[in-house]
Scaffold this active site. Structure first.
Site, PDB file in Angstrom:
ATOM      1  N   GLY A  56       1.004  -1.063  -0.032  1.00 62.85           N
ATOM      2  CA  GLY A  56       0.260   0.003   0.003  1.00 62.85           C
ATOM      3  C   GLY A  56       0.734   1.242  -0.055  1.00 62.85           C
ATOM      4  CG  HIS A  57       4.465   1.393   0.452  1.00 56.71           C
ATOM      5  ND1 HIS A  57       4.257   0.463   1.618  1.00 56.71           N
ATOM      6  CD2 HIS A  57       5.721   0.973  -0.248  1.00 56.71           C
ATOM      7  CE1 HIS A  57       5.301  -0.407   1.567  1.00 56.71           C
ATOM      8  NE2 HIS A  57       6.085  -0.153   0.650  1.00 56.71           N
TER       9      HIS A  57
END
Ligand code: TYD
Length: 139
Positions: A56-57
């Site tokens: 998630g990045h």
């Protein structure tokens, strides 16, 4: 001028060497040889509860190599335009991730180990953790 010009096509699934004998297998990895960067850091994810996702990045500079050292999981990469899912389930396969690519990792099998080789030491300022910020940087 966009900050990131990389695309998901710059991320490759590579086959690592496998030294096989009747007592099992060995896969050796050297920075700059089987993989396109020097290794500054190694870390691994384990004991991921069922149904959880990681990642998630995106990273500004960091290059990574992701291996399912045990078990399986899915790596979903995106460049803001296109998305691709790689199911990793062999310890001799590895996915290279270039800077500027958003990644999510999910569908971890029970007991799986996600081994990551990284080009830099941990640096929180290298992370982009907000997806709308990421999309703006890609514009
Ligand atoms: P993060 O990279 O966000 O994990 P993932 O992508 O697997 O979901 O890191 C989670 C936390 O762990 C964060 O607070 C930073 C810390 N961390 C370190 O201190 N050193 C490291 O090498 C890594 C990868 C994370």
């Amino acid at each position: 001028m966009p900050l990131f010009t990389t695309t998901i096509d710059d991320c490759k699934l590579i086959e690592l060497p496998k030294i096989h004998n009747r007592a099992g297998n060995i896969t050796p990895i050297h920075g700059g040889k089987e993989i396109p960067f020097d290794i500054k850091r190694v870390y691994y994810l384990y004991d991921v509860p069922g149904g959880e996702s990681r990642g998630g990045h995106a990273h500004k500079e960091l290059q990574q190599l992701i291996i399912a050292a045990s078990g399986s999981f899915d790596v979903i990469i995106s460049d803001g335009k296109n998305k691709r899912t790689f199911s990793l389930n062999r310890p001799y396969n590895a996915l290279t991730i270039v800077p500027g690519i958003w990644r999510d990792i999910d569908n971890f099998s029970s007991g799986s180990i996600c081994l990551v080789l990284a080009s830099h030491e941990y640096d929180e300022s290298d992370y982009i953790r907000d997806y709308s910020t990421y999309l703006n940087l890609r514009k």
